[in-house]
Design an enzyme around this catalytic site. Sequence first.
Site, mmCIF file in Angstrom:
data_model
loop_
_atom_site.group_PDB
_atom_site.id
_atom_site.type_symbol
_atom_site.label_atom_id
_atom_site.label_comp_id
_atom_site.label_asym_id
_atom_site.label_seq_id
_atom_site.Cartn_x
_atom_site.Cartn_y
_atom_site.Cartn_z
ATOM 1 N N CYS A 70 0.835 -1.201 0.000
ATOM 2 C CA CYS A 70 0.000 0.000 0.000
ATOM 3 C C CYS A 70 0.874 1.258 0.000
ATOM 4 O O CYS A 70 1.480 1.559 -1.010
ATOM 5 C CB CYS A 70 -1.009 -0.030 1.131
ATOM 6 S SG CYS A 70 -2.453 0.966 0.713
ATOM 7 N N HIS A 82 -3.698 -4.915 0.066
ATOM 8 C CA HIS A 82 -3.122 -5.514 1.278
ATOM 9 C C HIS A 82 -3.262 -7.039 1.226
ATOM 10 O O HIS A 82 -4.259 -7.574 1.704
ATOM 11 C CB HIS A 82 -3.870 -5.014 2.522
ATOM 12 C CG HIS A 82 -3.666 -3.573 2.814
ATOM 13 N ND1 HIS A 82 -2.743 -3.127 3.728
ATOM 14 C CD2 HIS A 82 -4.266 -2.468 2.321
ATOM 15 C CE1 HIS A 82 -2.784 -1.808 3.792
ATOM 16 N NE2 HIS A 82 -3.700 -1.374 2.945
ATOM 17 N N GLU A 93 -1.860 -9.098 3.025
ATOM 18 C CA GLU A 93 -1.751 -9.675 4.381
ATOM 19 C C GLU A 93 -3.108 -9.995 5.000
ATOM 20 O O GLU A 93 -3.189 -10.818 5.908
ATOM 21 C CB GLU A 93 -0.948 -8.749 5.305
ATOM 22 C CG GLU A 93 -1.636 -7.456 5.746
ATOM 23 C CD GLU A 93 -1.449 -6.297 4.759
ATOM 24 O OE1 GLU A 93 -1.153 -6.552 3.583
ATOM 25 O OE2 GLU A 93 -1.626 -5.130 5.188
HETATM 26 N N1 GLN Z 1 -1.843 6.729 2.750
HETATM 27 C C1 GLN Z 1 -1.940 5.991 1.542
HETATM 28 C C2 GLN Z 1 -3.281 6.202 0.859
HETATM 29 O O1 GLN Z 1 -4.240 6.594 1.462
HETATM 30 C C3 GLN Z 1 -1.684 4.515 1.770
HETATM 31 C C4 GLN Z 1 -2.679 3.838 2.656
HETATM 32 C C5 GLN Z 1 -2.210 2.533 3.214
HETATM 33 O O2 GLN Z 1 -1.014 2.244 3.261
HETATM 34 N N2 GLN Z 1 -3.139 1.721 3.701
HETATM 35 O O3 GLN Z 1 -3.406 5.943 -0.313
#
Ligand code: GLN
Length: 533
Positions: free
Chosen positions: A383, A509, A511
């Site tokens: 992410c 994600h 995970e």
């Molecule tokens: N802050 C970033 C976004 O909003 C990544 C979010 C995250 O890592 N879950 O796109």
Amino acid sequence: MGETKYIFVTGGVASSLGKGIISSSIGKLLQARGYKVTIQKFDPYINIDPGTLNPYEHGECYVTVDGHEADLDLGHYERFLGIQTTKANNITTGRIYKSVIDKERRGDFLGKTIQVIPHITDEIKRNVKLLGNKYKFDFVITEIGGTVGDIESLPYLESIRQLKWELGQNALCVHLTYVPFLAAAGELKTKPTQHSVKELQSLGVQPDVLVLRTEHNLNMSLRKKVALFCNVAEEAVVQSIDASTIYEVPLLMQEQGLDETILKKMGLPTGEKPNLEPWKEFLKRRSQATDEVKIALVGKYVELQDAYKSILESLSQAATYNDHKLKIEYVQSEQLTEANVDEKLGHVNGVVICPGFGSRGIEGKFVAAKYTREHDIPTFGICLGMQCIAIEFARNVLGYPDANSVEFNEKTPHNIIDIMEEQKAITNMGGTMRLGAFECIINKNSKAYQAYKQEHIQERHRHRYEFNNDYRKQFEDNGMKCVGVNPESDLVEIVEIPALKWYIGTQFHPEYSSTVLNPHPLFISFIKAAIGK
Ligand code: GLN
């Protein structure tokens, strides 16, 4: 099986005793007997969901396939049971009140005074039964957050009291407490447990099963004493002793016949004891692994065990399936600089650049991405970690030193990571990110495809920003490929540098969907590459 059975798991004496693990273990044992089981968590706080909570408050925010930002215990439920949970599996006091207040505004209560009892408790009870009624589960396990004695838990305990009365044998309460060991006296103490059970009883709830958390073995006479003082059958007092891994807990509970006790109390046949074969095989591999694989986690919450819970579990599952022991080195991204990166990352086998929000520690993540790219150390950006990988590439390979995400610099001339179009007008922060499972199509000619061995995948998201497609061609021409793309929105979901051993970033994600018996292919292949380093 007929009617759904409801098991409540409450906690006493102290928080953090592992109610989530006990709930998951009970669920696992019942599931192994062929029952259809789900687990839900009711949290007594007022937030609508944990999505806006800082990880310092409640650790990781878990995301369900249907896009609910949930308590991290739902991650345990999914990892243990291999099930998918939904928004209905995680309720907070905020949600309960909101729903009651919405009904009141609609006039549903026909002029009645709205009170905690019966209106709030009725709403809690309705939610307890929702999944059972809708999907005909054999067992619905409801974990109540917090500790007995908390003011905010009262409506939940009152609801359990009423449900136990209404459902009779179809409801059961498992109470988890703590038996401390006083080193100076050399004694294990049961008094806190007795008090905690008294507290429950004073609210009209008699626990049927007591699980005693302990660091030392509890002998029979101690258990008998607890049974006597707490109105609980002797065989229904079990211990939960510290284990080398949380995944051993179901077996420890099975050894003490916890599942049989529950079945008997609920009027069900006990039948044959399930042998939990694949689960035991996993534990065997885990305990036999001796070689270490060293993975650095670069993030800003490294002092918090729970902030990257699902990532840690996914890595450790993948290490087991690669017959290695996982050694995690936490690297605080705020303190990572060009000057110390060699010392911090030079010796590890692989690096995970963690998800996150906000600019704190962001420069350290760029430092990590650059170092591992230049030294060909297997790297997994998740992410925000994927966004950092892309920004670093733009800065140091494409030659845009001011490249950034508009999250960190709204006016950056090279907005490699941009705000998503549909996010621009959003002002409300709760539950408004790109959330839940989305489809992604993987380029067959990629490392990601080699890992997944399939073109169509579904993965869970939680972000507001995205890779800016205006730069896609430049990235690809210079060696970073966009190998996973959403077929509808054309959003880039996976990037990788094919020239390196394993350098992959995912906007989603992975995970959240790695389980004990179904470890995630990307984590498996990342650990494999790390071992090969
Ligand atoms: N802050 C970033 C976004 O909003 C990544 C979010 C995250 O890592 N879950 O796109």
